[in-house]
Design an enzyme around this catalytic site. Structure first.
Site, PDB file in Angstrom:
ATOM      1  N   LYS A   3       0.849  -1.203   0.000  1.00 39.57           N
ATOM      2  CA  LYS A   3       0.000   0.000   0.000  1.00 39.57           C
ATOM      3  C   LYS A   3       0.880   1.247   0.000  1.00 39.57           C
ATOM      4  O   LYS A   3       0.601   2.215  -0.715  1.00 39.57           O
ATOM      5  CB  LYS A   3      -0.936   0.003   1.216  1.00 39.57           C
ATOM      6  CG  LYS A   3      -1.995  -1.086   1.167  1.00 39.57           C
ATOM      7  CD  LYS A   3      -3.232  -0.575   0.484  1.00 39.57           C
ATOM      8  CE  LYS A   3      -4.238  -1.584  -0.005  1.00 39.57           C
ATOM      9  NZ  LYS A   3      -4.664  -2.673   0.770  1.00 39.57           N
ATOM     10  N   LYS A  30     -11.685  -4.526  -8.342  1.00 40.84           N
ATOM     11  CA  LYS A  30     -12.404  -3.251  -8.258  1.00 40.84           C
ATOM     12  C   LYS A  30     -11.471  -2.087  -8.516  1.00 40.84           C
ATOM     13  O   LYS A  30     -11.839  -1.127  -9.147  1.00 40.84           O
ATOM     14  CB  LYS A  30     -12.965  -3.064  -6.840  1.00 40.84           C
ATOM     15  CG  LYS A  30     -14.178  -3.854  -6.552  1.00 40.84           C
ATOM     16  CD  LYS A  30     -14.615  -3.627  -5.126  1.00 40.84           C
ATOM     17  CE  LYS A  30     -13.528  -3.944  -4.131  1.00 40.84           C
ATOM     18  NZ  LYS A  30     -13.264  -5.378  -3.925  1.00 40.84           N
ATOM     19  N   LYS A  90      -5.577  -8.652 -13.635  1.00 42.44           N
ATOM     20  CA  LYS A  90      -6.392  -9.334 -12.625  1.00 42.44           C
ATOM     21  C   LYS A  90      -7.725  -8.583 -12.471  1.00 42.44           C
ATOM     22  O   LYS A  90      -7.725  -7.351 -12.381  1.00 42.44           O
ATOM     23  CB  LYS A  90      -5.617  -9.326 -11.307  1.00 42.44           C
ATOM     24  CG  LYS A  90      -6.424  -9.816 -10.128  1.00 42.44           C
ATOM     25  CD  LYS A  90      -5.678  -9.597  -8.816  1.00 42.44           C
ATOM     26  CE  LYS A  90      -6.544 -10.014  -7.664  1.00 42.44           C
ATOM     27  NZ  LYS A  90      -6.855  -9.193  -6.610  1.00 42.44           N
TER      28      LYS A  90
HETATM   29  P1  ADP Z   1     -10.556  -6.710  -5.285  1.00 39.92           P
HETATM   30  O1  ADP Z   1      -9.206  -7.019  -5.911  1.00 39.92           O
HETATM   31  O2  ADP Z   1     -11.639  -6.538  -6.312  1.00 39.92           O
HETATM   32  O3  ADP Z   1     -10.475  -5.547  -4.305  1.00 39.92           O
HETATM   33  P2  ADP Z   1     -10.571  -8.334  -2.933  1.00 39.92           P
HETATM   34  O4  ADP Z   1      -9.117  -8.056  -2.729  1.00 39.92           O
HETATM   35  O5  ADP Z   1     -11.565  -7.715  -2.012  1.00 39.92           O
HETATM   36  O6  ADP Z   1     -10.953  -7.989  -4.443  1.00 39.92           O
HETATM   37  O7  ADP Z   1     -10.756  -9.924  -2.958  1.00 39.92           O
HETATM   38  C1  ADP Z   1     -11.583 -10.684  -2.106  1.00 39.92           C
HETATM   39  C2  ADP Z   1     -11.275 -12.143  -2.357  1.00 39.92           C
HETATM   40  O8  ADP Z   1     -11.475 -12.503  -3.731  1.00 39.92           O
HETATM   41  C3  ADP Z   1      -9.815 -12.511  -2.032  1.00 39.92           C
HETATM   42  O9  ADP Z   1      -9.805 -13.747  -1.349  1.00 39.92           O
HETATM   43  C4  ADP Z   1      -9.140 -12.634  -3.378  1.00 39.92           C
HETATM   44  O10 ADP Z   1      -8.133 -13.611  -3.329  1.00 39.92           O
HETATM   45  C5  ADP Z   1     -10.293 -13.057  -4.302  1.00 39.92           C
HETATM   46  N1  ADP Z   1     -10.121 -12.447  -5.646  1.00 39.92           N
HETATM   47  C6  ADP Z   1     -10.320 -11.153  -5.955  1.00 39.92           C
HETATM   48  N2  ADP Z   1     -10.081 -10.909  -7.276  1.00 39.92           N
HETATM   49  C7  ADP Z   1      -9.717 -12.088  -7.809  1.00 39.92           C
HETATM   50  C8  ADP Z   1      -9.340 -12.502  -9.131  1.00 39.92           C
HETATM   51  N3  ADP Z   1      -9.327 -11.650 -10.157  1.00 39.92           N
HETATM   52  N4  ADP Z   1      -9.016 -13.800  -9.325  1.00 39.92           N
HETATM   53  C9  ADP Z   1      -9.054 -14.681  -8.277  1.00 39.92           C
HETATM   54  N5  ADP Z   1      -9.392 -14.353  -7.016  1.00 39.92           N
HETATM   55  C10 ADP Z   1      -9.727 -13.079  -6.766  1.00 39.92           C
END
Ligand code: ADP
Ligand code: TRP
Length: 321
Positions: A110, A192, A189
């Site tokens: 971060k 959001k 990837k």
């Molecule tokens: P974002 O990247 O959209 O903020 P989060 O970090 O809140 O998503 O992810 C919540 C959960 O979903 C985590 O356990 C993460 O490993 C999984 N996850 C999020 N995006 C992906 C992705 N593109 N492929 C696989 N797993 C994902």
């Protein structure tokens, strides 16, 4: 086994969250004692607007229940309804070497992104450790990005037990999801933060539109294409059966296939996959009373366990009556 996982309420869930995490969480509830909570205190570290946070909490609750979380069986609650976790976090923090926290990569990442860190962000893994240890969790299914936090949890729990005697259950293992990263519309990837997501429950029309927008290379229709580097194919793998996947693979390799064809099929399959859950999601959208009841019941069940843990912890450290 007791399985526990936290979900941050950071917006409507997308198909990367589903195939990367939720699907595995939900599968585990059948054979285990499932404990799932909405990690709203963790979400506060990014200072969301209060109205947004409130809405997201209910969105995530509705998403999980619509997709099959069974509140009769699993325990599902809001983190802030079990304040014992915060008490445990403080007690653990007094045993946690600064160096252990400073090594956490999520915090360093971060900072590297230029985010000006607050103290909550720094102590985020410790709150996660308290989440896990308050409920005597044995298995914690998380994605690879969270693996270090489980290791930190184990280290702190062991230190607590060796300092004060056997008190905390050490989570036996973490499960790192083996699902490959789900790509977003631009090939990075799905996340959001990149604005490249397809939400699980967005309108059918908008879902179709988005799948048609997935970035592909500019190989002309007639020429052979490489399925293994194609974002559309990577997403197709999540929903197509083996036979169909093999047929598309052949069509890619043979040439003569336009990306539009496979995108259309992908949209159809994704819509079909989530169709059985859609109606339930719509019903839940406006049924906050039901969601509240589920979360309140869950909090009561969860809190009972956390209280017992805290009784042991208080006793162990000398905070006796
Ligand atoms: P974002 O990247 O959209 O903020 P989060 O970090 O809140 O998503 O992810 C919540 C959960 O979903 C985590 O356990 C993460 O490993 C999984 N996850 C999020 N995006 C992906 C992705 N593109 N492929 C696989 N797993 C994902
Ligand atoms: N940090 C996790 C994430 O961002 C969410 C979380 C909070 C969690 N507390 C937890 C996950 C405890 C597992 C166990 O995905």
């Amino acid at each position: 086994m007791r399985v526990l996982s936290g979900i941050q309420p950071s917006g409507r869930l997308h198909i990367g969250n589903y195939f990367g995490a939720m699907r595995q969480h939900l599968a585990l509830q059948h054979e285990n004692e499932g404990f799932y909570f909405i990690a709203e205190y963790h979400a506060l570290t990014s200072n969301p607007k209060p109205d947004d946070l409130h809405k997201r909490i209910f969105d995530v609750a509705a998403d999980y229940i619509a997709l099959g979380l069974d509140p009769q069986k699993a325990v599902f609650w809001r983190q802030s309804d079990v304040p014992e976790v915060i008490e445990l976090e403080w007690i653990l923090s007094c045993l946690t070497p600064m160096g252990l926290m400073e090594r956490c990569v999520s915090y360093k990442d971060k900072i590297a992104q230029g985010i000006s860190p607050n103290h909550g962000l720094f102590s985020y893994p410790l709150l996660q450790a308290a989440d896990i240890l308050a409920f005597n969790s044995e298995l914690v299914p998380v994605g690879a990005d969270q693996k270090q936090h489980i290791e930190v949890t184990r280290d702190i729990a062991k230190k607590f037990n060796s300092t004060y005697g056997d008190t905390l259950v050490i989570p036996k293992e973490h499960i790192v999801h083996s699902v490959a990263v789900v790509p977003g519309l631009d090939g990075r990837k799905m996340s959001k933060s990149y604005n490249n997501t397809v939400e699980i429950f967005e309108s059918e029309k908008s879902m179709r539109k988005k799948f048609m927008r997935i970035q592909t290379d500019s190989t002309p229709v007639d020429e052979p294409k490489n399925p293994d580097t194609c974002n559309v194919f990577a997403l197709l793998k999540l929903v197509a059966d083996e036979n169909e996947l093999e047929q598309w693979r052949q069509r890619y390799l043979a040439g003569g296939m336009g990306y539009g064809d496979v995108k259309k099929r992908l949209a159809e399959l994704m819509l079909e996959y989530f169709a059985p859950y859609r109606q339930r999601r719509e019903e839940l959208e406006n049924d906050h009373a039901y969601l509240r009841k589920v979360l309140d019941d869950g909090a009561e069940r969860a809190r009972k366990i956390a209280r017992e843990t805290l009784d042991r912890v208080r006793e162990a450290v000398g905070l006796r009556a």
